[in-house]
Design a protein around this motif. Structure first.
Motif, PDB file in Angstrom:
ATOM      1  N   ALA A  42       0.843  -1.192   0.000  1.00 53.62           N
ATOM      2  CA  ALA A  42       0.000   0.000   0.000  1.00 53.62           C
ATOM      3  C   ALA A  42       0.879   1.242   0.000  1.00 53.62           C
ATOM      4  O   ALA A  42       1.921   1.276   0.660  1.00 53.62           O
ATOM      5  CB  ALA A  42      -0.916   0.006   1.224  1.00 53.62           C
ATOM      6  N   TRP A  43       0.451   2.275  -0.746  1.00 56.13           N
ATOM      7  CA  TRP A  43       1.230   3.493  -0.842  1.00 56.13           C
ATOM      8  C   TRP A  43       1.124   4.339   0.430  1.00 56.13           C
ATOM      9  O   TRP A  43       2.060   5.031   0.807  1.00 56.13           O
ATOM     10  CB  TRP A  43       0.771   4.318  -2.036  1.00 56.13           C
ATOM     11  CG  TRP A  43       1.263   3.794  -3.345  1.00 56.13           C
ATOM     12  CD1 TRP A  43       0.579   3.016  -4.236  1.00 56.13           C
ATOM     13  CD2 TRP A  43       2.560   3.995  -3.912  1.00 56.13           C
ATOM     14  NE1 TRP A  43       1.368   2.713  -5.326  1.00 56.13           N
ATOM     15  CE2 TRP A  43       2.591   3.307  -5.159  1.00 56.13           C
ATOM     16  CE3 TRP A  43       3.698   4.678  -3.498  1.00 56.13           C
ATOM     17  CZ2 TRP A  43       3.709   3.293  -5.982  1.00 56.13           C
ATOM     18  CZ3 TRP A  43       4.818   4.677  -4.321  1.00 56.13           C
ATOM     19  CH2 TRP A  43       4.809   3.984  -5.536  1.00 56.13           C
ATOM     20  N   HIS A  44      -0.032   4.320   1.082  1.00 51.74           N
ATOM     21  CA  HIS A  44      -0.283   5.219   2.202  1.00 51.74           C
ATOM     22  C   HIS A  44      -0.350   4.449   3.521  1.00 51.74           C
ATOM     23  O   HIS A  44      -0.901   3.348   3.584  1.00 51.74           O
ATOM     24  CB  HIS A  44      -1.602   5.982   1.987  1.00 51.74           C
ATOM     25  CG  HIS A  44      -1.611   6.809   0.734  1.00 51.74           C
ATOM     26  ND1 HIS A  44      -0.922   7.991   0.622  1.00 51.74           N
ATOM     27  CD2 HIS A  44      -2.230   6.606  -0.458  1.00 51.74           C
ATOM     28  CE1 HIS A  44      -1.109   8.495  -0.594  1.00 51.74           C
ATOM     29  NE2 HIS A  44      -1.897   7.671  -1.267  1.00 51.74           N
ATOM     30  N   ASP A  45       0.172   5.069   4.570  1.00 49.16           N
ATOM     31  CA  ASP A  45       0.169   4.424   5.887  1.00 49.16           C
ATOM     32  C   ASP A  45      -1.240   4.068   6.328  1.00 49.16           C
ATOM     33  O   ASP A  45      -1.472   2.994   6.901  1.00 49.16           O
ATOM     34  CB  ASP A  45       0.804   5.352   6.922  1.00 49.16           C
ATOM     35  CG  ASP A  45       2.329   5.348   6.858  1.00 49.16           C
ATOM     36  OD1 ASP A  45       2.887   4.546   6.081  1.00 49.16           O
ATOM     37  OD2 ASP A  45       2.958   6.138   7.584  1.00 49.16           O
ATOM     38  N   ALA A  46      -2.203   4.958   6.074  1.00 51.84           N
ATOM     39  CA  ALA A  46      -3.570   4.713   6.524  1.00 51.84           C
ATOM     40  C   ALA A  46      -4.157   3.480   5.858  1.00 51.84           C
ATOM     41  O   ALA A  46      -4.878   2.697   6.496  1.00 51.84           O
ATOM     42  CB  ALA A  46      -4.448   5.933   6.245  1.00 51.84           C
ATOM     43  N   VAL A  47      -3.851   3.281   4.565  1.00 59.04           N
ATOM     44  CA  VAL A  47      -4.346   2.103   3.852  1.00 59.04           C
ATOM     45  C   VAL A  47      -3.665   0.851   4.380  1.00 59.04           C
ATOM     46  O   VAL A  47      -4.307  -0.184   4.586  1.00 59.04           O
ATOM     47  CB  VAL A  47      -4.124   2.256   2.335  1.00 59.04           C
ATOM     48  CG1 VAL A  47      -4.539   0.977   1.606  1.00 59.04           C
ATOM     49  CG2 VAL A  47      -4.899   3.442   1.792  1.00 59.04           C
ATOM     50  N   PHE A  48      -2.358   0.932   4.600  1.00 55.26           N
ATOM     51  CA  PHE A  48      -1.638  -0.207   5.179  1.00 55.26           C
ATOM     52  C   PHE A  48      -2.280  -0.604   6.511  1.00 55.26           C
ATOM     53  O   PHE A  48      -2.545  -1.790   6.750  1.00 55.26           O
ATOM     54  CB  PHE A  48      -0.165   0.158   5.393  1.00 55.26           C
ATOM     55  CG  PHE A  48       0.680  -0.982   5.905  1.00 55.26           C
ATOM     56  CD1 PHE A  48       1.511  -1.690   5.055  1.00 55.26           C
ATOM     57  CD2 PHE A  48       0.644  -1.356   7.251  1.00 55.26           C
ATOM     58  CE1 PHE A  48       2.287  -2.745   5.518  1.00 55.26           C
ATOM     59  CE2 PHE A  48       1.413  -2.409   7.723  1.00 55.26           C
ATOM     60  CZ  PHE A  48       2.234  -3.104   6.857  1.00 55.26           C
ATOM     61  N   ASP A  49      -2.525   0.384   7.360  1.00 52.06           N
ATOM     62  CA  ASP A  49      -3.071   0.092   8.679  1.00 52.06           C
ATOM     63  C   ASP A  49      -4.453  -0.545   8.584  1.00 52.06           C
ATOM     64  O   ASP A  49      -4.763  -1.497   9.323  1.00 52.06           O
ATOM     65  CB  ASP A  49      -3.153   1.372   9.515  1.00 52.06           C
ATOM     66  CG  ASP A  49      -1.780   1.941   9.865  1.00 52.06           C
ATOM     67  OD1 ASP A  49      -0.776   1.199   9.723  1.00 52.06           O
ATOM     68  OD2 ASP A  49      -1.711   3.112  10.276  1.00 52.06           O
ATOM     69  N   ARG A  50      -5.294  -0.055   7.672  1.00 56.99           N
ATOM     70  CA  ARG A  50      -6.638  -0.616   7.516  1.00 56.99           C
ATOM     71  C   ARG A  50      -6.571  -2.055   7.011  1.00 56.99           C
ATOM     72  O   ARG A  50      -7.290  -2.933   7.484  1.00 56.99           O
ATOM     73  CB  ARG A  50      -7.455   0.234   6.541  1.00 56.99           C
ATOM     74  CG  ARG A  50      -7.844   1.625   7.053  1.00 56.99           C
ATOM     75  CD  ARG A  50      -9.016   1.553   8.038  1.00 56.99           C
ATOM     76  NE  ARG A  50     -10.159   0.865   7.466  1.00 56.99           N
ATOM     77  CZ  ARG A  50     -11.056   1.447   6.653  1.00 56.99           C
ATOM     78  NH1 ARG A  50     -10.904   2.742   6.310  1.00 56.99           N
ATOM     79  NH2 ARG A  50     -12.092   0.772   6.209  1.00 56.99           N
ATOM     80  N   LEU A  51      -5.712  -2.291   6.022  1.00 55.88           N
ATOM     81  CA  LEU A  51      -5.545  -3.645   5.500  1.00 55.88           C
ATOM     82  C   LEU A  51      -5.035  -4.592   6.580  1.00 55.88           C
ATOM     83  O   LEU A  51      -5.576  -5.684   6.789  1.00 55.88           O
ATOM     84  CB  LEU A  51      -4.581  -3.641   4.315  1.00 55.88           C
ATOM     85  CG  LEU A  51      -5.161  -3.448   2.919  1.00 55.88           C
ATOM     86  CD1 LEU A  51      -4.039  -3.182   1.924  1.00 55.88           C
ATOM     87  CD2 LEU A  51      -5.973  -4.666   2.497  1.00 55.88           C
ATOM     88  N   ALA A  52      -3.973  -4.178   7.264  1.00 51.49           N
ATOM     89  CA  ALA A  52      -3.398  -5.032   8.302  1.00 51.49           C
ATOM     90  C   ALA A  52      -4.419  -5.337   9.388  1.00 51.49           C
ATOM     91  O   ALA A  52      -4.548  -6.479   9.840  1.00 51.49           O
ATOM     92  CB  ALA A  52      -2.159  -4.364   8.893  1.00 51.49           C
TER      93      ALA A  52
END
Length: 245
Positions: A42-52
């Protein structure tokens, strides 16, 4: 990114969607040893966090991931999700001309690439994994069908004592060949079998015009570290295996 939607599109795959556009992907890979390793792109931290967060809520623990220790941003992302360092693997660049001829231990035959039979190799691989038990195997993620640990016998060098295979070494033929595993049965250790197999691996690569190979070694494996350092291997970074218990 608060309106990002997370969808589990398959048993082991997740997508993050923003207005029907894929902005992140997550994958859970189950290794032959039964452990599940995660990957999030994921490019953005917020997207990474939501996915994780979504993946962790749907998967049984413990869970694992592997990161380059130099990638501080990715490491920080996984730590935010609750992961902690389980172990470190040292990366080595190994010159293929650094070992030279090595005497073969008495009573042992070294089988070069393509000479080992698949059946005995598979049986040895399973036996080695059972002997190691809870001790760490190489931290690679191998998306293979459950129970299949030897996919291509031509990538292996093996050691045999009579009809019994007692050691194996696996090489992945990428741009810089990767020595993914060197293992010897417990009752055959400290006899020079690993060194003889490594000499066969490096000699074959050198004859094919390849100047160096890559290997990763758990920093707690003092015997393996001594083996590589003794042939002029150069440490070049490392990987962290992170775990969420």
């Amino acid at each position: 990114m608060d309106h990002t939607q997370i969808n589990r599109i398959a048993e082991r795959h997740w997508h993050a969607l923003d207005d029907d556009r894929v902005v992140g992907r997550g994958e859970a890979l189950r290794r032959p040893d039964g452990r599940t390793f995660l990957c999030v792109d994921a490019w953005h931290d917020a997207v990474f966090d939501r996915l994780a967060c979504s993946m962790l809520a749907e998967l049984p623990r413990p869970l694992y991931t592997v990161v380059d220790e130099a990638d501080v941003d990715l490491t920080a992302q996984w730590r935010r999700a609750g992961f902690a360092t389980g172990r470190r693997e040292c990366g080595f660049v190994i010159p293929t001309d650094g070992l030279g001829p090595v005497p073969t231990p008495e009573g042992v035959t070294i089988l070069g690439f393509g000479d080992a039979a698949h059946g005995p190799l598979h049986a040895l691989d399973r036996a080695v994994r059972e002997e190691i038990g809870s001790q760490p195997m190489p931290a690679e993620v191998l998306p293979r069908p459950d129970g299949i640990t030897v996919a291509d016998a031509s990538r292996y060098v093996a050691a045999a004592r009579g009809d019994r295979y007692v050691g194996l070494a696996r090489v992945t033929p990428v741009r810089q060949p990767r020595i993914g595993m060197i293992a010897v049965r417990f009752d055959e250790r400290r006899r020079g079998i690993a060194r003889a197999m490594l000499a066969t691996v490096l000699g074959s690569l050198h004859r094919n015009g390849i100047g160096s190979a890559w290997a990763e070694v758990d920093e707690s494996n003092k015997a393996a570290l001594a083996l590589f350092e003794g042939i002029g291997a150069r440490e070049a970074g490392g990987n962290l295996e992170l775990v969420l218990a």
